[in-house]
Design a protein around this motif. Structure first.
Motif: not given
Length: 200
Positions: A112-117
């Motif tokens: 989720q953190t990578i996608l949000r980035a």
């Protein structure tokens, strides 16, 4: 074998919009998740799909409207034209594969953190500094971005082959142990219902 095999791409907007819903569904049913990042462009070419830029204008326009509506409905920050899209998915995918193997953090949060980035923070998820930061935010050793590259590359390629063999053609895509397939973050409710049925 995991209860849910989750096929996704680290630059997929619909994978981003899934947020933490998959993890919530899995937790509700005590189900395990196998995270399987893959090359979405290669998947499209293998299964009759086209990358967004090559689609008919009607499809491009609909995708833009649908993504904006879904982001608003889910109250998620979203940039339809992020600064770093498309970008190389391999480095972030290798990091997820290494993190899942190493353990000690939250793989779902890492995804989720990578996608949000990519979709909300205007960051390049192919950049090592961005990947290291995402690893740290999810409770992993940032140095994982430098390790396991060979295993990561092999697993990344294997995920694509497995996806094609199992009837996966987009992202996010969820496949249950009994072979039921669910395509899209808007099918998580159906996945939830199916897992409930399996539990009797």
């Amino acid at each position: 074998m995991a209860d849910i095999d989750y096929f996704f791409a680290t630059i997929s907007p619909y994978s981003y919009l899934a947020g933490a819903q998959l993890e919530e569904v899995a937790s509700k049913h005590g189900a395990t998740i196998a995270y399987k990042p893959l090359d979405i462009a290669a998947l499209f070419s293998r299964t009759g799909g086209l990358p967004p830029k090559d689609r008919h204008p009607s499809r491009i326009e609909y995708r833009a409207q649908d993504l904006a509506r879904r982001a608003k409905k889910l109250d998620m920050d979203f940039n339809l034209q992020p600064a770093h899209f498309p970008t190389n998915m391999a480095p972030s995918s290798y990091a997820i594969i290494a993190a899942a193997k190493a353990g000690g953090g939250d793989v779902g949060k890492l995804c989720q953190t990578i996608l949000r980035a990519c979709w909300a923070e205007e960051k390049d998820v192919a950049d090592d500094a961005v990947i290291r930061d995402c690893l740290e935010q999810a409770g992993f050793d940032p140095a994982l971005s430098d390790s396991g590259l060979l295993v990561g590359a092999e697993t990344y390629a294997a995920n694509l082959e497995e996806a094609v063999e199992r009837g996966v053609f987009g992202a996010p895509f969820y496949v249950t142990q009994d072979g039921q397939r669910f395509w899209g973050q808007d099918r998580l409710e159906d996945l939830d219902a199916h897992l409930a049925d399996m539990q009797g």
